[in-house]
Every structure is written in structure tokens, then in C-alpha cells.
Design an enzyme around this catalytic site. Structure first.
Site, PDB file in Angstrom:
ATOM      1  N   THR A 219      -3.985   1.687 -14.431  1.00  0.00           N
ATOM      2  CA  THR A 219      -3.364   2.873 -15.273  1.00  0.00           C
ATOM      3  C   THR A 219      -2.507   3.638 -14.387  1.00  0.00           C
ATOM      4  O   THR A 219      -2.798   4.061 -13.140  1.00  0.00           O
ATOM      5  CB  THR A 219      -4.569   3.559 -15.787  1.00  0.00           C
ATOM      6  OG1 THR A 219      -4.085   4.945 -16.223  1.00  0.00           O
ATOM      7  CG2 THR A 219      -5.692   3.811 -14.713  1.00  0.00           C
ATOM      8  N   ASP A 220      -1.610   4.343 -14.805  1.00  0.00           N
ATOM      9  CA  ASP A 220      -0.598   5.480 -14.121  1.00  0.00           C
ATOM     10  C   ASP A 220      -1.761   6.643 -13.594  1.00  0.00           C
ATOM     11  O   ASP A 220      -1.379   7.245 -12.674  1.00  0.00           O
ATOM     12  CB  ASP A 220       0.399   5.939 -14.697  1.00  0.00           C
ATOM     13  CG  ASP A 220      -0.149   6.647 -16.445  1.00  0.00           C
ATOM     14  OD1 ASP A 220      -1.421   6.718 -16.548  1.00  0.00           O
ATOM     15  OD2 ASP A 220       1.018   7.352 -17.009  1.00  0.00           O
ATOM     16  N   GLU A 221      -2.793   6.696 -14.246  1.00  0.00           N
ATOM     17  CA  GLU A 221      -3.750   7.928 -13.707  1.00  0.00           C
ATOM     18  C   GLU A 221      -4.325   7.746 -12.323  1.00  0.00           C
ATOM     19  O   GLU A 221      -4.658   8.764 -11.842  1.00  0.00           O
ATOM     20  CB  GLU A 221      -5.184   7.947 -14.767  1.00  0.00           C
ATOM     21  CG  GLU A 221      -4.617   8.214 -16.071  1.00  0.00           C
ATOM     22  CD  GLU A 221      -5.700   8.768 -17.108  1.00  0.00           C
ATOM     23  OE1 GLU A 221      -6.659   9.292 -16.461  1.00  0.00           O
ATOM     24  OE2 GLU A 221      -5.670   8.790 -18.312  1.00  0.00           O
TER      25      GLU A 221
ATOM     26  N   LYS B 120     -11.068   3.427 -11.503  1.00  0.00           N
ATOM     27  CA  LYS B 120      -9.869   2.572 -11.671  1.00  0.00           C
ATOM     28  C   LYS B 120      -9.194   2.397 -10.301  1.00  0.00           C
ATOM     29  O   LYS B 120      -8.785   1.368  -9.834  1.00  0.00           O
ATOM     30  CB  LYS B 120      -8.929   3.111 -12.652  1.00  0.00           C
ATOM     31  CG  LYS B 120      -9.316   2.974 -14.123  1.00  0.00           C
ATOM     32  CD  LYS B 120      -9.582   1.776 -14.700  1.00  0.00           C
ATOM     33  CE  LYS B 120      -8.506   0.803 -14.936  1.00  0.00           C
ATOM     34  NZ  LYS B 120      -8.772  -0.611 -15.756  1.00  0.00           N
TER      35      LYS B 120
ATOM     36  N   TYR C 234     -12.865   8.511 -14.354  1.00  0.00           N
ATOM     37  CA  TYR C 234     -12.513   7.568 -14.680  1.00  0.00           C
ATOM     38  C   TYR C 234     -11.164   6.746 -13.937  1.00  0.00           C
ATOM     39  O   TYR C 234     -11.400   5.819 -13.487  1.00  0.00           O
ATOM     40  CB  TYR C 234     -11.929   7.668 -16.091  1.00  0.00           C
ATOM     41  CG  TYR C 234     -10.842   6.618 -16.550  1.00  0.00           C
ATOM     42  CD1 TYR C 234     -10.958   5.272 -16.753  1.00  0.00           C
ATOM     43  CD2 TYR C 234      -9.314   6.952 -16.788  1.00  0.00           C
ATOM     44  CE1 TYR C 234     -10.086   4.441 -17.360  1.00  0.00           C
ATOM     45  CE2 TYR C 234      -8.459   6.029 -17.081  1.00  0.00           C
ATOM     46  CZ  TYR C 234      -8.841   4.778 -17.474  1.00  0.00           C
ATOM     47  OH  TYR C 234      -7.895   3.991 -17.632  1.00  0.00           O
TER      48      TYR C 234
HETATM   49  P1  NAD Z   1     -10.871   0.093 -24.585  1.00  0.00           P
HETATM   50  O1  NAD Z   1     -11.694   1.228 -24.503  1.00  0.00           O
HETATM   51  O2  NAD Z   1     -10.248   0.118 -26.173  1.00  0.00           O
HETATM   52  O3  NAD Z   1     -11.457  -1.375 -24.445  1.00  0.00           O
HETATM   53  C1  NAD Z   1     -12.263  -1.799 -23.659  1.00  0.00           C
HETATM   54  C2  NAD Z   1     -12.754  -3.216 -23.808  1.00  0.00           C
HETATM   55  O4  NAD Z   1     -13.504  -3.719 -22.754  1.00  0.00           O
HETATM   56  C3  NAD Z   1     -13.904  -3.387 -25.085  1.00  0.00           C
HETATM   57  O5  NAD Z   1     -13.467  -4.253 -25.949  1.00  0.00           O
HETATM   58  C4  NAD Z   1     -15.097  -3.219 -24.551  1.00  0.00           C
HETATM   59  O6  NAD Z   1     -16.247  -3.849 -25.152  1.00  0.00           O
HETATM   60  C5  NAD Z   1     -14.742  -4.093 -23.090  1.00  0.00           C
HETATM   61  N1  NAD Z   1     -15.779  -3.897 -22.232  1.00  0.00           N
HETATM   62  C6  NAD Z   1     -15.997  -2.704 -21.458  1.00  0.00           C
HETATM   63  N2  NAD Z   1     -17.032  -2.639 -20.438  1.00  0.00           N
HETATM   64  C7  NAD Z   1     -16.984  -4.231 -20.121  1.00  0.00           C
HETATM   65  C8  NAD Z   1     -17.761  -5.095 -19.565  1.00  0.00           C
HETATM   66  N3  NAD Z   1     -18.481  -4.746 -18.346  1.00  0.00           N
HETATM   67  N4  NAD Z   1     -17.724  -6.512 -19.572  1.00  0.00           N
HETATM   68  C9  NAD Z   1     -16.719  -7.181 -20.489  1.00  0.00           C
HETATM   69  N5  NAD Z   1     -16.181  -6.191 -21.358  1.00  0.00           N
HETATM   70  C10 NAD Z   1     -16.345  -4.914 -21.292  1.00  0.00           C
HETATM   71  O7  NAD Z   1      -9.712   0.034 -23.657  1.00  0.00           O
HETATM   72  P2  NAD Z   1      -8.152  -0.064 -23.881  1.00  0.00           P
HETATM   73  O8  NAD Z   1      -7.599   1.379 -23.932  1.00  0.00           O
HETATM   74  O9  NAD Z   1      -7.685  -1.298 -24.489  1.00  0.00           O
HETATM   75  O10 NAD Z   1      -7.724  -0.110 -22.058  1.00  0.00           O
HETATM   76  C11 NAD Z   1      -7.644  -1.632 -21.654  1.00  0.00           C
HETATM   77  C12 NAD Z   1      -7.385  -1.558 -20.246  1.00  0.00           C
HETATM   78  O11 NAD Z   1      -6.071  -0.913 -19.958  1.00  0.00           O
HETATM   79  C13 NAD Z   1      -8.214  -0.573 -19.574  1.00  0.00           C
HETATM   80  O12 NAD Z   1      -8.505  -1.330 -18.086  1.00  0.00           O
HETATM   81  C14 NAD Z   1      -7.654   0.585 -19.090  1.00  0.00           C
HETATM   82  O13 NAD Z   1      -7.878   1.240 -17.954  1.00  0.00           O
HETATM   83  C15 NAD Z   1      -5.934   0.222 -19.214  1.00  0.00           C
HETATM   84  N6  NAD Z   1      -5.089   1.231 -19.668  1.00  0.00           N
HETATM   85  C16 NAD Z   1      -5.332   1.708 -20.911  1.00  0.00           C
HETATM   86  C17 NAD Z   1      -4.410   2.687 -21.237  1.00  0.00           C
HETATM   87  C18 NAD Z   1      -4.336   3.146 -22.739  1.00  0.00           C
HETATM   88  O14 NAD Z   1      -3.626   4.115 -22.849  1.00  0.00           O
HETATM   89  N7  NAD Z   1      -5.420   2.865 -23.657  1.00  0.00           N
HETATM   90  C19 NAD Z   1      -3.123   2.966 -20.497  1.00  0.00           C
HETATM   91  C20 NAD Z   1      -3.441   2.182 -19.356  1.00  0.00           C
HETATM   92  C21 NAD Z   1      -4.002   1.404 -18.936  1.00  0.00           C
HETATM   93  O1  DAU Z   2      -2.304   7.266 -18.958  1.00  0.00           O
HETATM   94  C1  DAU Z   2      -3.088   6.058 -19.085  1.00  0.00           C
HETATM   95  C2  DAU Z   2      -4.332   6.788 -19.627  1.00  0.00           C
HETATM   96  O2  DAU Z   2      -4.221   7.167 -20.890  1.00  0.00           O
HETATM   97  C3  DAU Z   2      -5.427   5.467 -19.808  1.00  0.00           C
HETATM   98  O3  DAU Z   2      -5.521   4.905 -18.342  1.00  0.00           O
HETATM   99  C4  DAU Z   2      -6.668   5.995 -20.384  1.00  0.00           C
HETATM  100  O4  DAU Z   2      -7.559   4.656 -20.672  1.00  0.00           O
HETATM  101  C5  DAU Z   2      -6.331   6.607 -21.706  1.00  0.00           C
HETATM  102  O5  DAU Z   2      -7.605   6.985 -22.213  1.00  0.00           O
HETATM  103  C6  DAU Z   2      -5.172   7.492 -21.509  1.00  0.00           C
HETATM  104  O6  DAU Z   2      -5.933   8.874 -21.017  1.00  0.00           O
HETATM  105  P1  DAU Z   2      -5.658  10.242 -21.324  1.00  0.00           P
HETATM  106  O7  DAU Z   2      -6.599  11.056 -20.881  1.00  0.00           O
HETATM  107  O8  DAU Z   2      -4.121  10.623 -21.174  1.00  0.00           O
HETATM  108  O9  DAU Z   2      -5.612   9.951 -22.891  1.00  0.00           O
HETATM  109  P2  DAU Z   2      -6.168  10.601 -24.094  1.00  0.00           P
HETATM  110  O10 DAU Z   2      -5.789  10.234 -25.607  1.00  0.00           O
HETATM  111  O11 DAU Z   2      -7.676  10.942 -23.948  1.00  0.00           O
HETATM  112  O12 DAU Z   2      -5.444  12.165 -24.067  1.00  0.00           O
HETATM  113  C7  DAU Z   2      -4.108  12.462 -24.041  1.00  0.00           C
HETATM  114  C8  DAU Z   2      -3.705  13.713 -23.954  1.00  0.00           C
HETATM  115  O13 DAU Z   2      -4.178  14.555 -25.093  1.00  0.00           O
HETATM  116  C9  DAU Z   2      -4.343  14.400 -22.854  1.00  0.00           C
HETATM  117  O14 DAU Z   2      -3.619  15.531 -22.278  1.00  0.00           O
HETATM  118  C10 DAU Z   2      -5.570  15.350 -23.211  1.00  0.00           C
HETATM  119  C11 DAU Z   2      -5.231  15.542 -24.867  1.00  0.00           C
HETATM  120  N1  DAU Z   2      -6.032  15.602 -25.668  1.00  0.00           N
HETATM  121  C12 DAU Z   2      -6.915  14.673 -25.956  1.00  0.00           C
HETATM  122  C13 DAU Z   2      -7.979  14.403 -26.751  1.00  0.00           C
HETATM  123  C14 DAU Z   2      -8.969  13.401 -26.972  1.00  0.00           C
HETATM  124  C15 DAU Z   2      -6.258  16.666 -26.687  1.00  0.00           C
HETATM  125  O15 DAU Z   2      -5.563  17.913 -26.424  1.00  0.00           O
HETATM  126  N2  DAU Z   2      -7.376  16.551 -27.673  1.00  0.00           N
HETATM  127  C16 DAU Z   2      -8.106  15.566 -27.790  1.00  0.00           C
HETATM  128  O16 DAU Z   2      -9.109  15.573 -28.490  1.00  0.00           O
END
Ligand code: NAD
Ligand code: DAU
Length: 332
Positions: A123-125, A151, A147
Site C-alpha cells: 500500500t502507499d500508506e 504492511k 496497519y
Molecule cells: P479486504 O480486507 O477486503 O480483504 C482481505 C482478505 O484477506 C479477506 O478475504 C480475508 O478473509 C483475507 N485474510 C485476512 N487474513 C488472512 C489470513 N491470515 N490468511 C488468509 N486470508 C486472510 O482487503 P482489500 O481491501 O481487498 O486489500 C487487499 C490487499 O491490498 C491488502 O494487502 C491491502 O493491504 C492492500 N491494499 C488495499 C487498498 C484498498 O484501498 N483497499 C489499497 C492499497 C493496498
Molecule cells: O491508501 C491505501 C489504503 O487505503 C489501503 O492500504 C487500506 O487498506 C485502505 O483501508 C485505505 O486506507 P484509508 O484509511 O485511506 O481508507 P478509509 O476508507 O478508511 O478512509 C479514507 C479517508 O476517509 C480517510 O482520510 C479517512 C476518511 N474517513 C473514513 C471513514 C471510514 C472518514 O472521514 N469517515 C469514515 O467513516
């Protein structure tokens, strides 16, 4: 290719599996997923009966589960399995350290033993927050939440296994994804579904924090490209060029749904809230990738999807999520 996809029942993983089987009809996928609260087999119901797809319930932290999956003989692992929600990591970090660090270690060990390629989804985080400009792949890692720190730990292990053992691994660091099948704890699906339920949307702080919104299918295309063409040991940033403050994002969602700003509930800020994420993605562009979906277009598709798929999200919101939501947001 035979692909072991870990975490394939989550948001990005399920979109990726569907993408790969559509774009590469000769590929096969084994999906290893623990089915945590975020894992939902319904995300891939349309693939039931497809002989190229199989599912195994298992934990990437378990040596036995990972070895059983490796016996299937994959050419590569694409690791999406992780604990992913920043707010949950602030309340209860332990599961994040276990899966996002130890789980990556388990997969790296398996890749080392069997000579299999790993595409690790990060992730970019991990770079932390940036006021102006964008992080490159060479920028230092300065994570700010449990988190992001977990990562970053996983990413550093990947680097060490490449350097020390010559494991064939690449890392993808993308910006915020959105689109179909995203668990409604994340801001876009939370806001859309709250509005569909007649609720307000809880906006943190003053709404000025900035994210770069990447439509999930664009990310799947980038991951697929890095899987097939990415150079071992390299990191690839993936961004969208669609930066918006949270208030701008909220206004766009409200406008698409024909609602006004009285639907905003201003709530206290997230502790340690990163102000802005931004990555430079020129490296993945050199492989031939560019984002295709603007935020306006992607949001339109996403609102439409949640409108039409209430049967997918209503059981989630009335199940495990209900307790989480009430503890966090009360009756908003
Ligand atoms: P998500 O939370 O929707 O899904 C995570 C999945 O992993 C679930 O199906 C869960 O059951 C499975 N899982 C969790 N722990 C496990 C374990 N120990 N063994 C096997 N499976 C397990 O996640 P997402 O949003 O699809 O993110 C996927 C990946 O992309 C993550 O690595 C996250 O850090 C990364 N990522 C997400 C975002 C975003 O905006 N959602 C952005 C950048 C990177
Ligand atoms: O940047 C990549 C990341 O993006 C991934 O690695 C993470 O898995 C994913 O959860 C996401 O993280 P963020 O914290 O940026 O996403 P989130 O959707 O939780 O929040 C996005 C923005 O919105 C953040 O600035 C917080 C704000 N927010 C979020 C929630 C849930 C609110 O203002 N209200 C809310 O209820």
C-alpha cells in the site's frame, strides 16, 4: 499460469481473480482465504462451477495450510491476504502484526523452498503522509498507523528474502481502491450504503484529508502486468491521478445520489490521521500501464453497483458490522 491467490475472497482479491480468468482464459486459480470478517465467498459466487477456479479455506500464517496449497503446484503467489482497515488497527492492532508480517514470512518461506514467484500486494500508506509532491519507490518508509507499520514490516521482509535468498518477489504499492465488493467499513462504500439506508455519513475531522482514488479494475490490470512483466526485487507504485479531499469526495457522492450536505455528520478525527497520500507511478507506466477510469466515472459505476446489489451488502451491515458500527459511530 497457475496462480495461488491469497486473500481472494476480499475486495481487491476477488476483483483480481475475476479479471485474470477473463483476460487469461488459460490460467487457473487456487484461492486460499481464511474468511475473516472481510472475506466473503459471495464475492466470487459467479465463478462457482468454473473448472479453472478452486477455493481452499486456510490461513497464510499456518505452515500446513500454505504447504497444502503449494502442493497444487502454482507458478506464482499473488498475496492480497491482510488485515486492511486503519481504524480497526488503531483499536486492536495484534491481528495486523500477525497476518501482515508473520503471514508474509510464511509465504516467503514457501516461495524460497519451492522456487515460486511472489507478487506481494502492499500500500502507499507505508510511505506515510506527504504535504506536496509524490513518493517514489525509493522514498523512505514512514508508516503512521499500526496497519501501515505492519504492511511496511511485510514489505521489508520481502526485500530481505530477495537480497538474502534470491527469492523471486515483487511488491505493488497502490493508492486507495474503490469499486464493487468493497466491505462497507471503507469510506466510499460506507457513505454510499449509509445514504441508501437513509442515514448520514460520518466525515472525520474537517474533511480536508486527501486520497488518490484508484478504480479497482485499473489496479487489477496493474497487478497482472507486474505479475507477468515486473522485474524481480522491484517495487511498483500504482496511483490514479484522482486526488480529492474527503469533503470533495463526499460532495461528489451526495450529488450522484441527489442529496445535500445536511447528510454530513461531522465526527472527531482519526488519531494519527495521515493528511495526504500520493505516489509517483512512472515506473509502472514504463511497463505499459495507465489508469483508465476517472473518479467521476468510477463513482457513478460504484453507486450503481451498491444500488443494485443490496442483497450483497445488507447482510454484512446487519451482521458483524452492526456491532462495529454502533460502537464506533453510534446512531449516525
Ligand atoms: P479486504 O480486507 O477486503 O480483504 C482481505 C482478505 O484477506 C479477506 O478475504 C480475508 O478473509 C483475507 N485474510 C485476512 N487474513 C488472512 C489470513 N491470515 N490468511 C488468509 N486470508 C486472510 O482487503 P482489500 O481491501 O481487498 O486489500 C487487499 C490487499 O491490498 C491488502 O494487502 C491491502 O493491504 C492492500 N491494499 C488495499 C487498498 C484498498 O484501498 N483497499 C489499497 C492499497 C493496498
Ligand atoms: O491508501 C491505501 C489504503 O487505503 C489501503 O492500504 C487500506 O487498506 C485502505 O483501508 C485505505 O486506507 P484509508 O484509511 O485511506 O481508507 P478509509 O476508507 O478508511 O478512509 C479514507 C479517508 O476517509 C480517510 O482520510 C479517512 C476518511 N474517513 C473514513 C471513514 C471510514 C472518514 O472521514 N469517515 C469514515 O467513516
Amino acid at each position: 499460469m497457475r496462480l495461488l491467490v491469497t486473500g481472494g475472497c476480499g475486495f481487491i482479491g476477488s476483483n483480481f481473480i475475476r479479471y485474470v480468468l477473463r483476460e487469461h482464459p488459460g490460467d487457473e486459480v487456487l484461492n486460499l482465504d481464511k474468511l475473516t470478517y472481510a472475506g466473503n465467498p459471495a464475492n466470487l459466487r459467479d465463478l462457482a462451477g468454473d473448472p479453472r477456479y478452486r477455493f481452499a479455506r486456510g490461513d497464510i500464517c499456518s505452515r500446513e495450510d500454505v504447504e497444502n496449497a503449494m502442493d497444487w503446484g502454482p507458478d506464482a503467489i499473488v498475496n492480497f491476504a491482510a488485515e486492511t482497515h486503519v481504524d480497526r488497527s488503531i483499536v486492536d492492532p495484534e491481528a495486523f502484526l500477525v497476518t501482515d508480517i508473520l503471514g508474509v514470512f510464511r509465504l516467503l518461506e514457501a516461495c524460497r523452498e519451492r522456487g515460486v514467484r511472489l507478487v506481494h500486494i502492499s500500500t502507499d500508506e507505508v510511505y506515510g503522509s506527504i504535504e506536496k509532491g509524490s513518493f517514489t519507490e525509493e522514498s523512505p518508509l514512514r508508516p503512521n498507523s499500526p496497519y501501515a507499520a505492519s504492511k511496511a514490516g511485510g514489505d521489508l521482509l520481502v526485500r530481505a528474502y530477495v537480497r538474502t535468498y534470491g527469492v523471486d518477489a515483487v511488491i505493488v504499492r497502490s493508492s486507495n481502491n474503490y469499486g464493487p465488493y468493497q466491505y462497507p467499513e471503507k469510506v466510499i462504500p460506507l457513505f454510499i450504503t449509509n445514504l441508501l439506508e437513509g442515514r448520514k455519513v460520518p466525515l472525520y475531522g474537517d474533511g480536508s484529508n486527501v486520497r488518490d482514488w484508484l478504480y479497482v479494475e485499473d489496479n487489477c490490470r496493474a497487478i497482472d502486468l507486474v505479475l507477468r512483466k515486473g522485474r524481480t526485487g522491484e517495487v511498483y507504485n500504482v496511483g490514479a491521478g484522482q486526488e480529492r479531499s474527503n469533503l470533495e469526495l463526499t460532495r461528489s457522492i451526495l450529488a450522484l445520489m441527489g442529496l445535500g450536505e445536511e447528510k454530513i455528520a461531522w465526527v472527531p478525527d482519526r488519531p494519527g490521521h495521515d493528511y495526504r497520500y500520493s505516489v509517483d507511478w512512472s515506473k509502472v507506466r514504463e511497463l505499459g500501464w495507465e489508469p483508465r477510469v476517472t473518479l467521476e466515472e468510477g463513482l457513478k459505476r460504484t453507486v450503481e453497483w451498491y444500488r443494485e446489489n443490496r442483497h450483497w451488502w445488507e447482510p454484512i451491515k446487519s451482521g458483524e458490522f452492526r456491532t462495529y458500527y454502533l460502537e464506533r459511530y453510534g446512531e449516525i
